[in-house]
Every structure is written in structure tokens, then in C-alpha cells.
Design an enzyme around this catalytic site. Sequence first.
Site, mmCIF file in Angstrom:
data_model
loop_
_atom_site.group_PDB
_atom_site.id
_atom_site.type_symbol
_atom_site.label_atom_id
_atom_site.label_comp_id
_atom_site.label_asym_id
_atom_site.label_seq_id
_atom_site.Cartn_x
_atom_site.Cartn_y
_atom_site.Cartn_z
ATOM 1 N N ASP A 25 -7.164 4.326 -4.431
ATOM 2 C CA ASP A 25 -7.755 4.200 -3.099
ATOM 3 C C ASP A 25 -8.385 5.566 -2.827
ATOM 4 O O ASP A 25 -8.601 6.340 -3.784
ATOM 5 C CB ASP A 25 -6.700 3.815 -2.041
ATOM 6 N N LYS A 34 0.865 -1.196 0.000
ATOM 7 C CA LYS A 34 0.000 0.000 0.000
ATOM 8 C C LYS A 34 0.885 1.224 0.000
ATOM 9 O O LYS A 34 2.024 1.175 0.464
ATOM 10 C CB LYS A 34 -0.871 0.013 1.268
HETATM 11 P P1 NDP Z 1 -13.029 7.828 -2.720
HETATM 12 O O1 NDP Z 1 -11.969 8.814 -2.533
HETATM 13 O O2 NDP Z 1 -13.636 7.614 -4.053
HETATM 14 O O3 NDP Z 1 -14.250 8.159 -1.728
HETATM 15 C C1 NDP Z 1 -14.054 8.210 -0.355
HETATM 16 C C2 NDP Z 1 -15.361 8.577 0.319
HETATM 17 O O4 NDP Z 1 -15.222 8.417 1.721
HETATM 18 C C3 NDP Z 1 -15.757 10.021 0.080
HETATM 19 O O5 NDP Z 1 -17.156 10.140 0.136
HETATM 20 C C4 NDP Z 1 -15.097 10.705 1.281
HETATM 21 O O6 NDP Z 1 -15.685 11.956 1.629
HETATM 22 C C5 NDP Z 1 -15.299 9.693 2.372
HETATM 23 N N1 NDP Z 1 -14.219 9.817 3.362
HETATM 24 C C6 NDP Z 1 -12.905 9.699 3.130
HETATM 25 N N2 NDP Z 1 -12.201 9.926 4.246
HETATM 26 C C7 NDP Z 1 -13.095 10.203 5.196
HETATM 27 C C8 NDP Z 1 -13.003 10.516 6.564
HETATM 28 N N3 NDP Z 1 -11.805 10.601 7.181
HETATM 29 N N4 NDP Z 1 -14.154 10.732 7.231
HETATM 30 C C9 NDP Z 1 -15.361 10.646 6.606
HETATM 31 N N5 NDP Z 1 -15.514 10.352 5.315
HETATM 32 C C10 NDP Z 1 -14.409 10.127 4.619
HETATM 33 O O7 NDP Z 1 -12.462 6.467 -2.132
HETATM 34 P P2 NDP Z 1 -12.981 4.975 -2.352
HETATM 35 O O8 NDP Z 1 -14.455 4.961 -2.518
HETATM 36 O O9 NDP Z 1 -12.130 4.354 -3.376
HETATM 37 O O10 NDP Z 1 -12.595 4.310 -0.963
HETATM 38 C C11 NDP Z 1 -13.489 4.213 0.139
HETATM 39 C C12 NDP Z 1 -13.027 3.111 1.085
HETATM 40 O O11 NDP Z 1 -13.000 1.866 0.382
HETATM 41 C C13 NDP Z 1 -11.613 3.285 1.655
HETATM 42 O O12 NDP Z 1 -11.575 2.740 2.954
HETATM 43 C C14 NDP Z 1 -10.755 2.429 0.721
HETATM 44 O O13 NDP Z 1 -9.566 2.025 1.340
HETATM 45 C C15 NDP Z 1 -11.713 1.269 0.511
HETATM 46 N N6 NDP Z 1 -11.457 0.442 -0.673
HETATM 47 C C16 NDP Z 1 -11.392 0.989 -1.934
HETATM 48 C C17 NDP Z 1 -11.191 0.189 -3.031
HETATM 49 C C18 NDP Z 1 -11.186 0.725 -4.412
HETATM 50 O O14 NDP Z 1 -11.096 -0.074 -5.360
HETATM 51 N N7 NDP Z 1 -11.314 2.037 -4.627
HETATM 52 C C19 NDP Z 1 -10.984 -1.271 -2.875
HETATM 53 C C20 NDP Z 1 -11.159 -1.749 -1.535
HETATM 54 C C21 NDP Z 1 -11.369 -0.901 -0.490
HETATM 55 P P3 NDP Z 1 -14.926 13.322 1.248
HETATM 56 O O15 NDP Z 1 -15.149 13.502 -0.211
HETATM 57 O O16 NDP Z 1 -15.602 14.346 2.088
HETATM 58 O O17 NDP Z 1 -13.493 13.129 1.607
HETATM 59 O O1 2IT Z 2 -7.984 -1.501 -0.616
HETATM 60 C C1 2IT Z 2 -7.918 -1.987 -1.763
HETATM 61 O O2 2IT Z 2 -8.033 -3.198 -1.943
HETATM 62 C C2 2IT Z 2 -7.733 -1.079 -2.898
HETATM 63 N N1 2IT Z 2 -7.674 0.115 -2.696
HETATM 64 C C3 2IT Z 2 -7.583 -1.636 -4.290
HETATM 65 C C4 2IT Z 2 -6.177 -2.080 -4.541
HETATM 66 C C5 2IT Z 2 -5.873 -2.503 -5.954
HETATM 67 O O3 2IT Z 2 -4.702 -2.811 -6.186
HETATM 68 O O4 2IT Z 2 -6.764 -2.535 -6.806
#
Ligand code: NDP
Ligand code: 2IT
Length: 445
Positions: free
Chosen positions: A165, A125
Amino acid sequence: MEILKSVLEKVIARNPNEPEFHQAVTEVLESLEPVAKRHPEWVEAGIFDRIVEPERQVMFRVTWVDDNGKVQVNRGYRVQFNSAIGPYKGGLRLHPSVNLGVIKFLGFEQIFKNSLTTLPIGGGKGGSDFDPKGKSDGEVMRFCQSFMTELAKHIGPDTDVPAGDIGTGAREIGYMYGQYKRLQNNFTGVLTGKGLTWGGSLARKEATGYGLLYFMKEAIEAKGMSFNGAKVVISGSGNVAIYATEKAQQYGAKVVALSDSNGYIYDENGIDLETVKEIKEVKRGRIKEYVDVHPNAKYVEGCRGIWSIPCDIALPCATQNEINGEEAKMLVANGCKAVGEGANMPSTPEAIETFLSSGVVFGPAKAANAGGVATSALEMCQNSMRYSWSFEEVDEKLHDIMVKIYKNASAAAAEYGHPDNLVMGANIAGFLKVAEAMYEQGIAY
Ligand code: NDP
Ligand code: 2IT
């Protein structure tokens, strides 16, 4: 904990001020105690001591110039945690809260998640404390180019393959890829989540959210529940939340709430996802703008209040520790019967304890959100073949993988004496393959 207590104590002592890392390691080691009992040879070979120590950690200065000509300095990270079963693989988080402990917790989780996908990817990561919010495209580009100038020295399609992420989406991956190509003079699958015209995989954008629903559908149907007609609360409104909402709606659920870090919206008629996509994906706006288009919905300042909304199923898809013990109790008291973690480690240990002891169907992050990285591995596979599959082909593979993850986690939970405990099941099933690989590759590895 008996056998693994000393491993945990050492982790806490030698990694001070990293509470999220301690939290992630504690949960995994607690789950692995019965495995340690059954495999004294792994204890003897130091597998448990080794798996909690990253193979390599890189921290670097990222300098860029903002639109006012001012020099800005951020800190970049890449933690290459474990390469026993494949090249390091995991996302890059761009958020002001990023520090070494956060990246280490995410990298550690990624080892087991990636193993669960059944595909050959190790765990890593990275990220930076850079905040893309409110920055111009030019500023984001200059940051990404500077970040990649250093990161490029440490990654490669067979070494380490980063992805998105929080804060890293298609735009950032594009700028980083462009810089990597410029530096290395080769066109290769070094990042995933790429644009569809230059090596990206169809369905990668949808994969984490869709995968969460594929996993949870299996888990709740095993307990006689269904998404059809269920009231669902989803936190966040980013990549994962949007595509979790889309699939939940396709399954006939009514998603009534979404949030961002400022607050949440509640729409008793069900969220209109096209409006959300327009605000978030096109305009990069805030979730409160939803009520300008849908005045019947309400916006409430403060994101944590979202857990006070009565629902059948909750899908936390924002960030770590977004549901604490009290909020978990509130969810259960209001009738919540299932929780699926789209985000990484969104539930505190107290929240997990509440869910498990209340009989809530609980899909832990490593298993439930593995669809994103699984589809990243499918993107790597397509890049290696210099070929691309259709959306339906990728989606079908993703679906099969998520069903398999559910079955494997569920079987491991039962085999180790904790039926229905998918936290233990996912940790154990993810660990076994990595432990075997480390053992076979010897101690000098
Ligand atoms: P994005 O940046 O697309 O969206 C993040 C969302 O979460 C936004 O709505 C954001 O609000 C909110 N958020 C972020 N930080 C905080 C915080 N500290 N407090 C409250 N709200 C928060 O990210 P993703 O959707 O890609 O990721 C969301 C989660 O999913 C994370 O935990 C990530 O690690 C996990 N994840 C993502 C994957 C992927 O493929 N993208 C795969 C597996 C897990 P704001 O806009 O106000 O910051
Ligand atoms: O938390 C996760 O699994 C991710 N942000 C996706 C990682 C990836 O390599 O697609």
C-alpha cells in the site's frame, strides 16, 4: 437512515477519535439501508452490528536501530476485519499519518472491495507510522524485519495475506518476506506483490492502475464518453498513479498532471511517463524533478492545486480525502465529466455528493481500485498451484474481473432503485456475498 441508525451511533460512540473509520462506515451503512429493509433476518442475526466490528486487531511495538546507532520505536498494526469469505487480505501502509482509525477505515473498505473481486478473500489491513522516505535501504530493512518479527505470529497463507500500500512496495515486501521465511522455515505465499523470481505474479505491479482504467472505460463508455483524446488529471505519482497513467495513455488519453505530497507538475504536451518512472521508481526522487528534464512543464508547490486544472476525467490516486467539496465543485465547473478513485476514499462525502448530483460518472474506490487486490488473489492462486501465468493471462483475467465488477455494481444500483449510483451499487454488491456467508456460518462465528 432508519434501521441502521443505531448501528452507526454505536460505531461512533465506541470508536472515538477515528474520523476516517466513521466516514467509511457512514457511507456503507447509508447505502445498505434498502438491503436492511429487504433482509430483516440479517438485521435480526446482527449482521450489520457484527460487520462494523473487526474480528481481531493487533497493535505492537516495532523497535529498530537507525544508521546512527539510535534506537527508534514505531507502532505496528494489523486489523483482521472479516474472514467470512476467505483469509484476511489487504495491504500494509507505511506512512507517518497511520493510526488505528486509518487502518480500520482501510480494513473495513477492504471487506467489500475484496468481495467485489468475486475471488475468495476476506478483509484486513495493516501498517505502521514508520516513514520510509529519506531512510537508507539498511534502515528500511531493519524496520521491515522487526515489523515482520511480530506480524509473522498473526498471518499465514490460509489465515491472512498482507501486501503493499502507500510506502510499501517491492523493496519492503522483499525484506518482510525474507524475515517471514527465516522465522517460519517455509516458503509460502504469505505476502503478495512478491518479486517475480520468488513467487510474485506478472502484472501485479500494473494491476491497480490498469484495473482502474478497465473499470472506468466501461463506466464512461456506458455514458457515451471515451478516453481517446480526453484530458486527464491524475494525482499522486506512486504505484497506482504511474500505471493508471500508462493505461490512460495506451487508451489515447492525454494525461497532463501528476503530483506528490509536495506539489504537482503540469505538462500541456502530455506527461512523459518514462521520465516519471525514472524519478520515482529508480531514483526515489520528487515529482518536481520532472521539470529539470522537461523545462516546458511547470511545477507548482502544494498538491491540492491539482484539482484547479481543467480536465475531462480526474483520477485521484494518492490518498484519502484528497478532494473536498469545494475542489469537487471546481472540477465540475471546469468541465470534468468523470472521476475514478484509484486511491482509497480520496473524495470526501461532500465531494461525492457534488459528483453524483452533477451527473459526473463516479467510480468509487472499492470498485474502481479493486484490480490490485484481485491480482493479489490471482498471485495466491498461482502460488497454491506452484505455477505462474503469463502477463497476458493475468492481464486478461484482471480485465474480465474489472468489467464484471462494473456490471455487478451497476446492476445492484439499479435493482435497489438508484440506477447509475455506483457508490450504492458497489457497497450493496460487495456486502451481499459477505452477509450471506456470515449468516450461513452462524452467530457464534
Ligand atoms: P505509493 O506509496 O506508491 O504512492 C503514493 C503517492 O501518493 C505518492 O505520490 C505520495 O506522495 C502520494 N501521497 C501519499 N500520501 C499523501 C498525502 N497524505 N498527501 C498527498 N499525497 C500523498 O502508494 P500507492 O500508489 O500504492 O497508493 C496510492 C493510493 O492507492 C492509496 O490510497 C492506496 O491505499 C491506494 N491503493 C493502492 C493499491 C496498490 O495495489 N498499491 C491498491 C488499491 C488502492 P509522496 O511521495 O510525497 O508521499
Ligand atoms: O487497498 C488495496 O486494495 C491494496 N492496497 C492492495 C491489497 C492487496 O492485498 O493487494
